[in-house]
Enzyme design. Structure first.
Site, PDB file in Angstrom:
ATOM      1  N   HIS A  18       0.833  -1.202   0.000  1.00  0.00           N
ATOM      2  CA  HIS A  18       0.000   0.000   0.000  1.00  0.00           C
ATOM      3  C   HIS A  18       0.869   1.253   0.000  1.00  0.00           C
ATOM      4  CE1 HIS A  18       0.714   0.454   4.360  1.00  0.00           C
ATOM      5  NE2 HIS A  18       0.650  -0.863   4.368  1.00  0.00           N
ATOM      6  N   SER A 259      -6.232   4.382   5.400  1.00  0.00           N
ATOM      7  CA  SER A 259      -6.123   3.014   5.889  1.00  0.00           C
ATOM      8  C   SER A 259      -5.733   2.098   4.736  1.00  0.00           C
ATOM      9  CB  SER A 259      -7.459   2.593   6.499  1.00  0.00           C
ATOM     10  OG  SER A 259      -7.787   1.289   6.108  1.00  0.00           O
ATOM     11  N   LYS A 260      -5.079   0.998   5.104  1.00  0.00           N
ATOM     12  CA  LYS A 260      -4.695   0.018   4.100  1.00  0.00           C
ATOM     13  C   LYS A 260      -5.898  -0.442   3.288  1.00  0.00           C
ATOM     14  CE  LYS A 260      -1.978  -2.268   7.379  1.00  0.00           C
ATOM     15  NZ  LYS A 260      -1.246  -3.374   7.954  1.00  0.00           N
ATOM     16  N   ARG A 261      -7.064  -0.336   3.903  1.00  0.00           N
ATOM     17  CA  ARG A 261      -8.262  -0.837   3.243  1.00  0.00           C
ATOM     18  C   ARG A 261      -8.892   0.169   2.286  1.00  0.00           C
ATOM     19  NH1 ARG A 261      -7.628  -3.072   7.938  1.00  0.00           N
ATOM     20  NH2 ARG A 261      -8.318  -1.166   8.955  1.00  0.00           N
ATOM     21  N   ASP A 262      -8.461   1.426   2.346  1.00  0.00           N
ATOM     22  CA  ASP A 262      -9.005   2.392   1.387  1.00  0.00           C
ATOM     23  C   ASP A 262      -8.526   2.023  -0.014  1.00  0.00           C
ATOM     24  OD1 ASP A 262     -10.281   3.916   3.328  1.00  0.00           O
ATOM     25  OD2 ASP A 262      -8.467   5.078   3.762  1.00  0.00           O
TER      26      ASP A 262
END
Ligand code: GLU
Ligand code: ZN
Length: 490
Positions: A18, A259-262
């Site tokens: 990321h 966030s890593k999830r974005d």
């Protein structure tokens, strides 16, 4: 030029690479290159449950794609190999033995439930709820008795009774009071060594001199400083402690930490959409650093040359995808058309639009077409949409279903265009333009937007395309007339 500066990039191979991770790698890389030092790439894969081989390979592939070359690490080796922590477990076990022998670490037999109960109690009594040193001074007999109960011991570092202060490269003096840094676990009860052990052990063994990393790790720094003291006491490493610098948080939408999830965190997303590695690094460099004189467009070598850690700001940086994309567009415009063509090829291949390897004829078409789109392209992934009509086979060519040209006026345009274009001898943009203007603007009395819009849809399949007359020139007489003919419904 070589110096004693040694920095490391040491990600854990979990999930997909990321942008936060890339920024850390970039700043370390630039620091090393600026000082003629050594950039060490280490894989922190001691968590067998979370680490994966795919993720490891993706990390290597990503750094290569970005052009962040490492001097020591996987695949290149180096004097402190191996550089994968999963291959260094014997080293850690040995260090732990030495720490235990020296009384700098001790076994802790407390169960999670007992720890929680005492933390709860501490909270009630208004004390700081860290580990209370319960097992600090157990005798060998007491340890044996606890083990006989079937308890397994974790290992904790014995924290010296002191506050922790360091001169952060980014934030200046930072202090943590002793009450915030209790004896911490370095080896789990199941025998797994933890980050808090292996990371400083390897930094010491690999002679790391500077640590640049995200602010989220700020609170682990006092523990690592303590570990350094302990390691120096048992002669692991050269006794020095690296200088730490904590890079500012990166904020995403709604002023929340990225966030890593974005989705805009995913490095893969940038590769797939056709961001240039140069552009992505250029943009990420601006997240906390500036070159000065408001300069926002620069290459990796330029960054390395100018990189000065004192220009890293402690203030949160804002991640702005629009700006990142704009910088990508600047980069696309700055490269030679051949270079852009070369980089577009894989995107056209991905969509099955050109052969692999690209044929000479296809390359010729691409070279004619790139100058038409280079000015307005923001990502290479747009090549398919912008240039697909030049490469798609006639049998697969289709008009965007939202672009209706069956109406009477469009059909009039198409009929008149066919007639005009059938009558010209030369097939070049100025001739095409003159013929179509005469037939549609003068002849039918239409506005250019309306007239050329219908031709555009018939021939490129879309309402937006590269400049029309140049597009027709590249497409050629036969295919242009064929598509116009096919677009007739009357
Ligand atoms: N493996 C750690 C991480 O990925 C490294 C942190 C550090 O730079 O010390 O968070
Ligand atoms: Zn304990």
């Amino acid at each position: 030029m070589s110096s004693d500066v040694r920095v490391r990039f040491c990600p854990s191979p979990t999930g997909n690479p990321h942008v936060g991770m890339v920024r850390t790698a970039l700043f370390n890389w630039a620091f090393a290159r600026h000082h003629g030092g050594t950039f060490v790439f280490r894989i922190e894969d001691t968590d067998a449950e979370r680490d994966s081989e795919d993720s490891y390979l993706a990390l290597l592939d990503s750094l290569r794609w970005l052009g962040l070359d490492w001097d020591e690490g996987p695949e290149v080796g180096g004097p402190y190999a191996p550089y994968r922590q999963s291959e260094r477990l014997d080293i850690y076990a040995d260090v732990v033995r030495q720490l235990l022998d020296a009384g700098l670490a001790y076994p802790c037999y407390c169960t999670p439930a007992e720890l929680e109960e005492r933390r709860e109690q501490a909270r009630k009594e208004g004390r700081t709820p860290g580990y209370d040193g319960h097992c600090r001074d157990l005798t060998a007999d007491q340890c044996a008795a606890l083990a006989a109960e079937g308890r397994e011991a974790a290992i904790r570092l014995r924290m010296p009774d002191q506050d922790w202060t360091w001169d952060d490269l980014v934030r200046g003096e930072v202090t943590f009071g002793r009450e915030h840094v209790p004896d911490y676990v370095i080896v789990r009860a199941n025998g797994d060594p933890l980050y808090t052990l292996v990371n400083p052990v390897d930094d010491a063994l690999m002679r790391i001199t500077h640590v640049l990393r995200g602010e989220d790790l700020l609170s682990s720094t006092p523990r690592q400083l303590a570990m350094y003291q302990a390691l120096a006491a048992i002669g692991v490493g050269d006794g020095g402690t690296p200088r730490f610098g904590h890079l500012p948080y990166v904020m995403g939408e709604g002023n929340k930490k990225l966030s890593k999830r974005d989705p805009e965190s995913s490095l893969l997303m940038y590769r797939e959409q056709g961001y240039l590695p140069e552009a992505l690094l250029n943009y990420l460099a601006l997240l906390g650093w500036s070159m000065g004189e408001d300069r926002e467009f620069f290459s990796l070598p330029e960054m390395a040359e100018a990189f000065d850690v004192s220009r890293v700001s402690p203030n949160p940086a804002r991640f702005d995808l629009k700006k990142c994309t704009a910088i990508n567009g600047d980069w696309i415009r700055s490269l030679a058309p051949e270079e852009i063509g070369r980089r577009i090829v894989p995107f056209l291949q991905r969509d099955g639009l050109v052969e692999d390897p690209i044929s000479g004829e296809e390359w010729g078409v691409l070279m004619q077409a790139v100058p038409l789109v280079q000015e307005r392209m923001e990502t290479l992934g747009q090549a398919e949409g912008m240039l697909g009509f030049l490469f798609v086979s006639e049998s697969a060519f289709a008009i965007d279903p939202d672009q209706d040209i069956a109406d009477e006026q469009s059909q009039q345009v198409i009929a008149a265009s066919l007639e005009a274009l059938n009558a010209i001898d030369a097939w070049d943009a100025p001739t095409l333009e003159a013929a179509l203007r005469a037939a549609l603007i003068d002849g039918l009395g239409l506005k250019p937007k309306v007239a050329f819009g219908a031709v555009r849809v018939a021939v490129t399949g879309r309402r937006v395309s590269p400049p029309l007359f140049e597009s027709l020139e590249i497409l050629g007489r036969e295919r242009t007339l064929g598509r116009l003919t096919a677009a007739r419904t009357t």
